[in-house]
Write a protein that holds these residues in place. Structure first.
Motif, PDB file in Angstrom:
ATOM      1  N   MET A   1       0.834  -1.197   0.000  1.00 48.54           N
ATOM      2  CA  MET A   1       0.000   0.000   0.000  1.00 48.54           C
ATOM      3  C   MET A   1       0.872   1.252   0.000  1.00 48.54           C
TER       4      MET A   1
ATOM      5  N   LEU B   1      -8.049  -0.804  -6.287  1.00 49.19           N
ATOM      6  CA  LEU B   1      -7.966   0.056  -5.111  1.00 49.19           C
ATOM      7  C   LEU B   1      -8.847   1.285  -5.239  1.00 49.19           C
TER       8      LEU B   1
ATOM      9  N   GLU C   1     -11.275   2.834   1.185  1.00 49.22           N
ATOM     10  CA  GLU C   1     -10.449   3.970   1.551  1.00 49.22           C
ATOM     11  C   GLU C   1     -10.285   4.932   0.367  1.00 49.22           C
TER      12      GLU C   1
ATOM     13  N   TYR D   1      -8.900   7.039  -2.455  1.00 47.52           N
ATOM     14  CA  TYR D   1      -7.731   6.785  -3.308  1.00 47.52           C
ATOM     15  C   TYR D   1      -7.689   7.759  -4.492  1.00 47.52           C
TER      16      TYR D   1
ATOM     17  N   ARG E   1      -2.973   9.531   1.518  1.00 52.86           N
ATOM     18  CA  ARG E   1      -3.362   8.174   1.122  1.00 52.86           C
ATOM     19  C   ARG E   1      -3.143   7.191   2.261  1.00 52.86           C
TER      20      ARG E   1
ATOM     21  N   VAL F   1      -5.916   4.957   4.621  1.00 54.03           N
ATOM     22  CA  VAL F   1      -5.886   3.521   4.932  1.00 54.03           C
ATOM     23  C   VAL F   1      -5.895   3.305   6.437  1.00 54.03           C
ATOM     24  N   TYR F   2      -5.066   4.075   7.156  1.00 56.85           N
ATOM     25  CA  TYR F   2      -4.908   3.867   8.594  1.00 56.85           C
ATOM     26  C   TYR F   2      -6.201   4.148   9.356  1.00 56.85           C
TER      27      TYR F   2
END
Length: 205
Positions: free
Chosen positions: A90, A142, A147, A149, A182, A186-187
């Protein structure tokens, strides 16, 4: 100089992310090379097709092909112990997204295209290779996952298309910001609104 550096960064990052995706799917060395190449060069090829640029321009990037293939072989030959620390592809995808979205936007600006075209060029260049990679690997791309992107690539195209970013240092700041945004997406699981439609189950007679 900015263009060249961003291009090399994007090629290496996407070549590595494509290679890791291929190895996660247990592809052989040929599959690793193919998936790495389409990830590294697929976005630019898609952008060129949309903008009416000859596809043959792709083959004028001989040095970049060497860099991409070298990066893929390094990743492929790494011992599993080291591979454990870089398999979070990622991060590499975020780096590739940032570098190529800026590069794609600059490409469209150099052609004196309108802002909307700059946004589309940034989106396609930044995410096109990843889309092709995920489709070939049998994954949902993705850009269509939860998430955020593609939005970051579009914002890059917007700020560059409006002329808000001009100097090399500003481009590098945008690059770092996109990578961070980005990864934060994700986090923290940041998502865009969505509205799924569920089918009613028919009653059994």
């Amino acid at each position: 100089m900015t263009w060249d550096i961003l291009t090399v960064i994007g090629v290496v990052a996407f070549a590595v992310s494509g290679s890791i995706a291929a190895m996660e799917e247990r592809y052989d060395i040929l599959g690793v090379i193919i998936l790495g190449l389409v990830t590294a060069f697929g976005g630019g090829a898609t952008r060129n097709l949309l903008l009416g640029i000859p596809v043959s321009n792709l083959w004028e990037q001989g040095n970049l092909f060497v860099i991409a293939i070298t990066s893929m072989f390094i990743v492929f030959l790494l011992p599993n112990l080291w591979f454990h620390f870089i398999k979070q592809w990622m991060f590499f995808d975020a780096v590739g997204l940032a570098a190529f979205s800026i590069q794609g936007a600059l490409f469209a600006v150099d052609m004196n295209l309108p802002t909307i075209a700059v946004i589309v060029a940034a989106l396609l260049t930044g995410s096109g290779g990843g889309i092709i990679r995920d489709l070939l690997a049998g994954r949902r791309p993705l850009i269509f996952r939860d998430e955020i992107y593609g939005l970051w690539a579009m914002l890059v195209g917007l700020v560059i298309g409006l002329g808000l970013v001009n100097s090399p240092i500003e481009f590098y700041i945008v690059f770092v910001l996109v990578v961070l945004l980005r990864m934060l997406s994700v986090y923290f699981g940041l998502k865009l609104p969505k509205k799924p439609i569920y089918r009613k189950k028919s009653k059994k007679v």
